[in-house]
Design a protein around this motif. Structure first.
Motif, PDB file in Angstrom:
ATOM      1  N   GLU A  60       1.010  -1.286  -0.081  1.00 47.77           N
ATOM      2  CA  GLU A  60      -0.196  -0.254   0.079  1.00 47.77           C
ATOM      3  C   GLU A  60       0.948   1.703  -0.521  1.00 47.77           C
ATOM      4  OE1 GLU A  60      -2.390  -0.921   3.217  1.00 47.77           O
ATOM      5  OE2 GLU A  60      -4.045  -1.113   1.825  1.00 47.77           O
ATOM      6  N   GLN A  61       2.735   1.299  -0.395  1.00 49.58           N
ATOM      7  CA  GLN A  61       3.139   2.499  -0.270  1.00 49.58           C
ATOM      8  C   GLN A  61       2.525   2.957  -1.272  1.00 49.58           C
ATOM      9  OE1 GLN A  61       6.863   1.999   0.136  1.00 49.58           O
ATOM     10  NE2 GLN A  61       6.510  -0.321   0.854  1.00 49.58           N
ATOM     11  N   ASP A 100      -0.446   3.416  -2.627  1.00 53.46           N
ATOM     12  CA  ASP A 100      -1.739   4.564  -2.223  1.00 53.46           C
ATOM     13  C   ASP A 100      -1.898   4.936  -1.516  1.00 53.46           C
ATOM     14  OD1 ASP A 100      -3.328   2.797  -3.516  1.00 53.46           O
ATOM     15  OD2 ASP A 100      -4.302   1.008  -2.717  1.00 53.46           O
ATOM     16  N   SER A 101      -0.473   4.925  -0.607  1.00 54.66           N
ATOM     17  CA  SER A 101       0.062   5.489   0.718  1.00 54.66           C
ATOM     18  C   SER A 101       0.348   7.307  -0.216  1.00 54.66           C
ATOM     19  CB  SER A 101       0.950   5.138   1.528  1.00 54.66           C
ATOM     20  OG  SER A 101       1.712   6.374   2.198  1.00 54.66           O
ATOM     21  N   LEU A 102       1.454   7.248  -1.494  1.00 52.16           N
ATOM     22  CA  LEU A 102       1.633   8.662  -2.247  1.00 52.16           C
ATOM     23  C   LEU A 102       0.749   8.835  -2.818  1.00 52.16           C
ATOM     24  CD1 LEU A 102       4.510   6.474  -3.955  1.00 52.16           C
ATOM     25  CD2 LEU A 102       4.847   9.333  -2.204  1.00 52.16           C
ATOM     26  N   GLU A 103      -0.213   8.215  -3.136  1.00 52.17           N
ATOM     27  CA  GLU A 103      -1.824   8.714  -4.286  1.00 52.17           C
ATOM     28  C   GLU A 103      -2.351   9.332  -3.462  1.00 52.17           C
ATOM     29  OE1 GLU A 103      -2.545   8.473  -7.362  1.00 52.17           O
ATOM     30  OE2 GLU A 103      -1.131   8.102  -8.143  1.00 52.17           O
ATOM     31  N   VAL A 104      -3.253   8.896  -1.767  1.00 50.63           N
ATOM     32  CA  VAL A 104      -3.060   9.786  -0.869  1.00 50.63           C
ATOM     33  C   VAL A 104      -2.814  10.941  -0.172  1.00 50.63           C
ATOM     34  CG1 VAL A 104      -4.342   9.954   1.536  1.00 50.63           C
ATOM     35  CG2 VAL A 104      -4.706   7.852  -0.475  1.00 50.63           C
ATOM     36  N   MET A 105      -1.152  11.439  -0.924  1.00 46.38           N
ATOM     37  CA  MET A 105      -0.765  12.920  -0.298  1.00 46.38           C
ATOM     38  C   MET A 105      -0.871  12.971  -1.045  1.00 46.38           C
ATOM     39  SD  MET A 105       3.123  11.399   0.959  1.00 46.38           S
ATOM     40  CE  MET A 105       2.785  10.060   2.381  1.00 46.38           C
ATOM     41  N   GLY A 106      -1.462  12.919  -2.714  1.00 44.28           N
ATOM     42  CA  GLY A 106      -1.621  13.719  -4.091  1.00 44.28           C
ATOM     43  C   GLY A 106      -0.323  13.885  -4.567  1.00 44.28           C
ATOM     44  N   VAL A 107       0.216  12.956  -4.083  1.00 42.58           N
ATOM     45  CA  VAL A 107       2.094  12.574  -5.062  1.00 42.58           C
ATOM     46  C   VAL A 107       1.442  11.391  -6.266  1.00 42.58           C
ATOM     47  CG1 VAL A 107       4.385  11.751  -5.743  1.00 42.58           C
ATOM     48  CG2 VAL A 107       2.719  12.966  -3.433  1.00 42.58           C
ATOM     49  N   ASN A 108       1.519  12.185  -7.518  1.00 46.71           N
ATOM     50  CA  ASN A 108       1.203  11.000  -8.402  1.00 46.71           C
ATOM     51  C   ASN A 108       2.393   9.931  -8.510  1.00 46.71           C
ATOM     52  OD1 ASN A 108       1.132  10.039 -11.246  1.00 46.71           O
ATOM     53  ND2 ASN A 108       1.516  11.678 -12.609  1.00 46.71           N
TER      54      ASN A 108
END
Lengths: 251, 246
Positions: free
Chosen positions: B115-116, B118-126
């Motif tokens: 889920e790392q 997903d974690s980037l996506e949740v932060m708003g990182v592409n």
């Protein structure tokens, strides 16, 4: 405040969420409970926008996530902190670098300011002397606390936790629960927690949403939880109590 | 139908990969990290393989041209042209698909299942751009250098091995590797290496980025990535040879 309206979600023709609506209040620990496979994580990911909903709305203080363009959604996500089930810390970065990552990505603070903020967040979750260690070198409980520190580093308005106490011993689980509740109250954020642990519910739950087989079965306060006549809910509570009873006997 | 689904999703991923980076400074830092991890760490294996293959090719050329009607300079010429045209570009890309490709798939795949991403996506990182773009640029950048290094080491391998086993003299070998040299062959192979570099980074990244399940699926995705990258390298080798050499 987060409000979900008539959420429907299917995967390959199988309906996983069936018309779920709920309202999660600010400054409270809102819990989504249910058995494994009931659709809790899918619901959480729909609220976060990681899964696109088939129909329904996800409102973040009157802003509808389902109608946002990519740019607006990105800026909303910077108001969100998320603690994943396994922590989801970046393996290649140290504890300190993990917590500093969102600051490096989205702020123009000086190195000194960033360091100050990182130290503040790690102190807040009681991480000491592990700043330069990698996630693989610290315990599961510490990983969860570092994940919480990373989730709050950008001062989020909304905090999401997916099974934050799973795989932890009861003492560490209680410590994590208390920490999340303290952070919610201190920073007045809207917290949404996914769990199937009744201990967590009784410890920190304020508003509880119970889902079973993708349907909303019950909603209310934790005080009403144990006296509810809802058969599905009682089955869930009984299974949890039975598990706790045997765990008590064996430990 | 599945083939078109994967092709569509691959190009969709590339569209995200080449999106605007959030913070250029961090991407540049990642780029240097990838050049070191994927490129510089491959130098050793390239040197070893090229030295041995250069030596083996020299012996084989000398053996097949043992008839006195062939001038011995052809041994050096054959070794040089084979290294430049095929081995140091295509064969090396196939080897690197195994080393670098499986590394990329397992790294990104592990991040996916834990889920790392997903974690980037949740932060708003592409996440596609942050994880894959520095790898593509690093591999495309480093491949021409690895090609040149491989040609040099291959010729060196022949120079050591040929005279050592007594199939050709140093003078004849050196004369042969300079005989009828066609500079366009180097240009052609450099162009090929750029294409192969792109394939070696992007195809395994695709398999890692869309993996679902756990450690077992990551392993399977690594194997699939290497097989598919190899097939695409050979296909592009054929297309580029037809377009640029004939």
């Amino acid at each position: 405040m987060i409000e979900i309206r008539n959420i429907i979600k299917s995967f390959d023709g199988i309906q996983v969420l069936d018309n779920i609506s709920a309202r999660f209040e600010e400054g409270q620990t809102n819990l989504i409970i249910g058995q494994s496979g009931s659709g809790k994580t899918v619901l959480l990911k729909c609220i976060l926008g990681l899964h696109e909903v088939d129909s329904g709305n996800v409102m973040y203080d009157d802003r509808d996530l389902t109608r946002m363009n990519e740019k607006t959604r990105k800026s909303l996500r910077q108001e969100i902190g998320m603690v994943f089930q396994g922590g989801a810390l970046f393996d290649s970065l140290t504890v300190e670098e993990n917590v500093r990552f969102p600051l490096d990505m989205f702020t123009y603070q000086s190195s000194k300011e960033k360091q100050h903020r990182v130290d503040f967040c790690l102190d807040h979750v009681n991480i000491k002397g592990a700043h330069q260690l990698h996630p693989s070198e610290i315990s599961g409980g510490m990983q969860k606390r570092v994940a919480i520190a990373r989730a709050i580093v950008l001062n989020p308005k909304y905090l999401f936790c997916d099974e934050p106490t799973s795989g932890l011993d009861p003492e560490t689980a209680t410590r994590i629960d208390t920490l999340i509740q303290e952070i919610t109250r201190e920073f007045k954020i809207t917290t949404l927690i996914n769990t199937h642990d009744l201990n967590s519910v009784m410890e920190i739950g304020e508003l509880v949403l119970f889902i079973s087989e993708g349907k909303k079965c019950w909603e209310g306060s934790k005080e009403d939880l144990l006296t509810s006549p809802n058969a599905e809910l009682n089955k869930f509570i009984f299974a949890n109590k039975l598990y706790a009873h045997f765990r008590g006997k064996t430990s | 139908m599945k083939f078109f689904f994967h092709v569509g999703r691959y190009f969709n991923m590339l569209h995200r990969v080449f999106g605007r980076p959030e913070r250029l400074r961090i991407y540049i830092r990642q780029l240097f990290h990838e050049i070191d991890g994927l490129g510089v760490n491959s130098v050793g294996i390239v040197v070893i393989i090229s030295l041995f293959i250069g030596g083996i090719m020299t012996i084989q050329f000398a053996y097949s041209m043992s008839n006195p009607i062939y001038p011995t300079t052809l041994v050096g010429l054959g070794t040089r042209d084979t290294l430049i045209l095929e081995f140091s570009s295509t064969m090396l890309a196939l080897i690197m698909a195994g080393k670098i490709g499986s590394n990329i798939t397992s790294e990104i795949g592990s991040m996916k299942v834990t889920e790392q991403i997903d974690s980037l996506e949740v932060m708003g990182v592409n996440s596609a751009s942050y994880l894959i773009l520095p790898k593509i640029i690093a591999v495309v950048f480093i491949f021409p250098f690895l090609f040149i290094l491989s040609v040099f080491c291959g010729l060196l391998g022949g120079l050591f091995t040929g005279p050592l086993v007594g199939v050709i003299s140093v003078t004849n070998y050196l004369e042969g590797i300079q005989y009828l040299f066609e500079p366009y062959y180097v240009t052609f192979s450099l162009i090929k290496s750029l294409f192969f570099g792109f394939l070696v980074a992007s195809v395994p990244a695709y398999f890692g980025y869309y993996v679902q399940g756990g450690a077992l699926e990551v392993g399977k995705a690594s194997t699939k990535a290497v097989v598919n990258t190899n097939i695409l390298i050979l296909l592009f080798d054929l297309i580029l040879t037809r377009l640029l050499l004939t």
